[in-house]
Each structure stands twice: as C-alpha cells, then as structure tokens.
Design an enzyme around this catalytic site. Structure first.
Site, PDB file in Angstrom:
ATOM      1  CB  SER A  26      -0.921   0.021   1.212  1.00  0.00           C
ATOM      2  OG  SER A  26      -1.861  -0.991   1.071  1.00  0.00           O
ATOM      3  CB  THR A  27       2.551   3.133   2.339  1.00  0.00           C
ATOM      4  OG1 THR A  27       3.093   2.184   3.246  1.00  0.00           O
ATOM      5  CG2 THR A  27       1.111   3.436   2.707  1.00  0.00           C
TER       6      THR A  27
END
Ligand SMILES: [Zn+2]
Length: 700
Positions: A26-27
C-alpha cells in the site's frame, strides 16, 4: 490430497495461457520496510510453477508498489491485469490474498466476472478458485467483501483514535506562527521575541482600527514585515519575513489558536467523486462555522488575546463585509455620510444606502433595494446633513460623562502604539546584526585556501552589513520616541481640549473614519422615517436603549426660494393704496427681502401680485387705474406736481400744511392727493419757458 484437488481445477487450457502474479504494497514505507511480505508475494511464482505453468508463461506485475488498493484509479498494474484477463490471454491470476487485488467491491466483482467469462482461475496462498463454478464464485465474493470491510474497520479504528485524541486536545497540529510546541509537547509563545512582537502588533492594531486593511496599511507605512515559520522540505521551522498581506491578517484574526483555544475540525474536505472513481480535483475544502466546530477547548494554551476578544474580532470582521443583502455594516469609510452602514429604513426595515449630492458635499440616505432588485419604486430618500448633525449631537451628549476617561485612554493608546513600533524596529535591527555576526563567523571559520567558498561568504557578510547600514539610516530618519509621545504639558492642553469633545469632533483634522468608528462603538443602528414636515430619527444604542429625535425636513428647492408669507400678506394690504414701485421701496425700507434674498423691485412686486392674484387698488373697484392714479381717484405726488407745475417737495409741504388734501399710509410713505379742477385752477403755477431739451421734446 489438497494439492491434488487444487491441481484438478488447473486444466491444460489454463496452463497454455499466462499466469499473472500480482504484487503490491500500500505505501512506500511498507515497500521499504515490509520486505518479508514482499518476498512472500514474489514467491507466488514458485507456486505457479508447482501448479504446472512453465517459467516463460509466468509474468509478475509489480507496477503498483506504494499504491493503495482502495480504488483501481492510478493503479496501472491492476488495469493491465484486468485488460490481459479480458483479452483471454490469462489462465490464472495469482495474488497473496484478495485484498492485494482490490479493496473496493466494485473493482473486485468486475474482475471476478471477467475471469468467469474468460475462464481464468484466481489463485491465492490458500487455494485455487474457478469463478465459473458457483461455490467458488460465492467464496470469492465473500473474500472481496471481507477485504473491503477490513479496510473500513482499519480506517474507522484509526479515525476513532484520532478523534479521541482531538477531543482531549492532544492531537498535534503544526501551530500557527507565533506559537510553538515546547519540549513537553505544550503549546507556548514563540521564544523568538521578534516574532512574538509582530503577532502582538497585528492583533493590537486591529483592536484599535477595527479594519484588517488598516493593519496592512500601518505595516506598509512603517516598513514593517510579518514573520512566517516554514515547515517541511527540510525547512525545520525556519522564519522568513515578508510584507504583510490582507489575507495574512485575516488568517491571523480568524485563527482561534491565538486566543489560546484548541480547535479540531475548522475545515471540512468533501471529495468531488464517487468512491472508486479517479478524483479529478483534490476535493473541496470548506470553512466550518464556529458553532459547528466538533472540538473546541478554550484556555488550552496561553493566547495572545482572550477568547472574548477573539469572538469580538469575528463579529467586527463580519460587520466589515460590504455585502448589501446581509446584515453587515461595512468598515468605516472616508465619505461624508456619518451613518454609513448603520442606517435603516423606518418604512420597510431594509438597510438604506448612501448617495452623495452636489459633488459629494451633501450625503443622502436612500432606501432603494426594492428598486435595485425588483425594479420597484424607491421607498424613501432624504438629505442626510441635518440628520447627521442631530445624531452627532445626541452622541456627544451621551459621551459627556465619559469624556475624561476616553481622553486618558487615548493617550495611553498613543503611547503604547509608539512604544510597540519602536520595539519592533529595535528587534528587526537586532536580528539583522545577529545575522551579520553569523555571516562573519562563517567567513572566519572557512579555510583561507578555499577561496571559492570564502569569496561567497565574504559577499554574504558584506550584504548583511549593507543591510544593517540601510536600516540604521532609516531608523535615524524616524522621529524620536519622545516626540511621538505626548509630553505632560501638551497632555494637559489636549486634556483641556478633550473636555470639550464637541470641539474635537468638529475639528477639521478629525478624520471622518474616526467619527464613524466612534459612532459604531456606541450606536447599533439608526432608523429614519420621513414625515410631511419632519424626519423621525430613532437611535438604537449598543445597550439596546433607544433615543427618538425629530429633525425638521429640509426645504425643497422651491420652498427655499418662496417669498415669506408675511411679506405676501403685507403686499396684499399695501396694494390697496400703493403702486408696485412704492410697495417695493416701502418693503425695502423696512428691511424685507425677496425669496432669493434680493431687494424688492417694481417687477418683483408685479410678479408676486400676478402669482398670488393680488389686485392693485380697492377690491370693489378692481379696474385698472391710469398711471399715477389710485382707484379712489387720488393721484401720486409726482402726478400732482406735474399738474400744478411745482416740485414734488412743494406738494409734500402743501400736504403737511393742509393746503392740499393729501394722505399717507405710514409716516414716510408717499402722499396721495385729491385734486379737483378748482384746486388745480387756484394753485397751478404758470409754465416757465426754458430751452432745455426736455421742454422742447415735451412741446412736441
Ligand atoms: Zn424602505
């Protein structure tokens, strides 16, 4: 056994096509630090090989590293994957878990449906699913729902924690310039005295001038600058000084943190797109009204102003707006109309606007909103000068008991302002000296051999020194503090003057904005209603008490020029016995003047008689008389003199002595003489022949 059942779903037609391994974190932090998870995702290639795909037909899609799975927007890898599946080139999609592929149900179901159409398998760590089979589809649908629910729970848990912290005033934001966090995490005043003073000055100036633009003007006039602390991109709270702008003053005045309050939720951002849709704009951020702020903790930290002062400032800023439809009065302006912004119509209750007549020399109040908005008639309008004077008089009466306090407070204010300004200059100079010293030390510290660096540092040091020199020169040009503070003797003199507030009020040097400002402090609004002869003025004070006044309605222009009715009455009486010329001279002798202020003439009297239908002579015999005769047959002294061939003065003598039957309406009024043929025969002097031009012409 398990592997066997999985393998049974994998058929040769699947193996003939590609196996796509989808890898995503996700990041970027997860990409950097969560290496084990990434490695596990890449291991799925091994699983595809175990299931029978040859290595050349296994593709890894890892373009979406650092992208959230909340939406397909911006995830090129995922879109590529869906395209490949849609084209029927894919035998299986491999992912660690459903949530890697999509956390939005709409994206997930679309993928499953396409997989079912193109007979593509979905494979995760736990199993192999065939979307063409009902039970597998059900399971996949369930997995997608769970994945979205998981994201929602995560989010709400995080937000809940954030709100909990905010409700206790512990959620930290970057405080505005002038406030900082100390080592214990409390908000305190900025230790930089220069920054502190600048913020104080802005807030104090607004308190005095009640206009944000006036604060900007003051800063510009005195070459002062406003500090801003910069954060992010390596600027760790660095202060920069810039000229003060209007928007900056407004931002400071509207910020409750300067009043020591902790506020969460002053703005709200609304996304301008559906969930899952690619956002076209960043979303719209709106200011939340103070009464709707979700968390407000007054007295949370030390403030530059009190909470009450902050609320008062908000009301003033609201009032300063100039929107004609709303209930705001606008900042005081230079125009002559004293009641600008606070005047209301007594007939319809709307705000009245100001117009200026005769090149701005006379204010006029108009209620024209019906005319402006609905093309209706102007409700009422009236000249404002008399009304202004009456309201000012009422204000001065009300101020009388407080005069002394007001004047003393004014002195204190002047002194405080002068001192504050000096301090600001002093601090600016101090900062410049410090920076010059810093530049000098940097220059001294560098090795002389490193000429390139030394040259740059030397130039920097020189620039700083030049800056100081310029500032010192400016400082010497400014008037000394003592000259700006009022000395005791002058203070006494001004105090004596202040006792007579009306003198100060009417002084030419008092700006109109100051008068309006004072008026605004005491008076909430003034309602005007025009009557037949007077104007009703109702003053509503800030204390909600009311004062009613009555002002004579200004005369219309024809009324101003109209002859005094008393004079007209006099003319009526005089016309019974006198000619127009005589009436004019009689009125002139008594000091009467015409409507325009001129002396009466025969023409003016004739005009007046015509206008007021005054008939010369007796009302019983209104027929026109011969020149020099009256209706009752008496003739004027001049006519009598001509007939008797004597001077007018002789006629007067004869009238006084009783030789002639003469009458007078007043002691010095002309004589009116009754002549009969016998009298003319007895008194007439013989004609003396002279060779003057007049007698020659008369003989002709
Ligand atoms: Zn009206």
């Amino acid at each position: 056994m398990m592997m066997q059942s999985f393998a049974s779903k994998v058929r040769p037609d699947h193996l003939d096509r590609l196996a796509l391994v989808y890898v995503r974190q996700s990041t970027m932090i997860q990409v950097r630090e969560n290496i084990a998870s990434t490695a596990r995702q890449y291991d799925l290639t091994g699983r595809a090989r175990d299931l029978g795909w040859p290595l050349e037909r296994i593709q890894v899609i890892d373009q979406d590293q650092g992208h959230s799975g909340a939406s397909a927007a911006g995830r090129d890898g995922f879109q590529h994957l869906v395209a490949q599946v849609g084209l029927g080139r894919t035998g299986a999609v491999l992912s660690l878990e459903a949530s890697r592929l999509a956390r939005s149900c709409s994206d997930w179901y679309r993928l499953i449906e396409i997989c079912a159409l193109t007979n593509t398998l979905v494979i995760d760590e736990d199993g192999v699913y065939d979307p063409t089979q009902y039970s597998d589809r059900l399971l996949l649908g369930f997995l997608g729902t769970m994945s979205e629910a998981e994201l929602h729970l995560l989010r709400s848990r995080l937000l809940g924690g954030k709100l909990k912290k905010a409700s206790q005033g512990q959620l930290r934001f970057r405080p505005p310039t002038g406030l900082v966090y100390d080592l214990e995490g409390r908000i305190v005043f900025d230790p930089d005295e220069h920054v502190q003073q600048a913020i104080r000055l802005i807030l104090d100036l607004f308190e005095q001038s009640v206009s944000a633009l006036a604060v900007v003007q003051h800063f510009a006039d005195h070459h002062l600058q406003c500090p801003t602390r910069l954060w992010g991109r390596g600027r760790n709270g660095q202060v920069i000084w810039r000229p003060l702008s209007h928007s900056r003053v407004l931002a400071i005045l509207h910020n409750p943190e300067y009043a020591g309050a902790y506020v969460y939720g002053r703005t709200k951002t609304r996304l301008q797109c559906l969930p899952g849709e690619e956002p076209r704009v960043k979303g719209r951020t709106r200011q939340v009204r103070p009464e709707d702020w979700p968390f407000l903790i007054p007295g949370h930290h030390p403030g530059y102003i009190t909470w009450e002062q902050f609320q008062r400032n908000q009301r003033r800023l609201d009032d300063n707006r100039t929107s004609p439809d709303e209930d705001c009065r606008g900042a005081p302006r230079e125009g002559l109309a004293l009641l600008q912004g606070i005047v209301r119509c007594g007939r319809c209750g709307r705000r009245m606007s100001v117009r200026y007549l005769k090149n701005g020399s006379i204010p006029s109040y108009e209620c024209n909103s019906v005319h402006t908005h609905y093309a209706g008639k102007t409700c009422q309008s009236m000249r404002g000068d008399e009304i202004d004077a009456a309201v000012a008089q009422a204000l001065l009466e009300a101020m009388r008991p407080a005069q002394l306090e007001v004047s003393m407070a004014a002195f204190d204010q002047v002194a405080a302002q002068a001192r504050q300004l000096d301090r600001q200059w002093q601090l600016t100079l101090e900062r410049a000296r410090y920076e010059a010293e810093l530049a000098r030390r940097r220059f001294v510290a560098v090795e002389p051999e490193n000429r390139l660096v030394a040259r740059t540092l030397e130039r920097e040091w020189n620039e700083r020194l030049a800056e100081i020199e310029r500032m010192e020169r400016d400082a010497t040009l400014r008037p000394q503090l003592a000259s700006r503070l009022v000395d005791p003797a002058e203070q006494r003199r001004v105090l004596a003057l202040a006792q007579d507030l009306s003198k100060v009020w009417h002084a030419q040097t008092t700006p109109q904005t100051a008068r309006k400002q004072l008026l605004g402090y005491l008076i909430k609004d003034v309602t005007l209603c025009r009557g037949d002869t007077t104007i009703q003025v109702a003053i509503r004070w800030q204390t909600e008490a009311c004062t009613a006044l009555e002002v004579a309605r200004p005369k219309r222009s024809y009324e101003v020029r109209r002859t005094d009715p008393a004079v007209v009455a006099k003319i009526k009486i005089l016309a019974m016995e006198h000619t127009d010329r005589q009436i004019a001279s009689l009125l002139d002798q008594e000091g009467f003047r015409s409507g325009t202020g001129n002396r009466f003439t025969r023409n003016i009297i004739a005009q007046l008689r015509y206008c007021y239908s005054i008939i010369s002579g007796c009302p019983e015999a209104p027929a026109a008389c011969a020149e020099g005769y009256r209706a009752d047959g008496r003739c004027s002294a001049k006519t009598a003199a001509e007939m008797l061939n004597v001077n007018v003065s002789t006629i007067a003598d004869w009238c006084q002595s009783g030789t002639l039957d003469g009458i007078q309406s007043a002691p010095y009024a002309p004589w009116w003489i009754k002549l009969t043929p016998e009298i003319i025969a007895g008194l007439r002097k013989p004609i003396r022949r002279t060779w003057s031009r007049q007698s020659v012409s008369s003989e002709k």
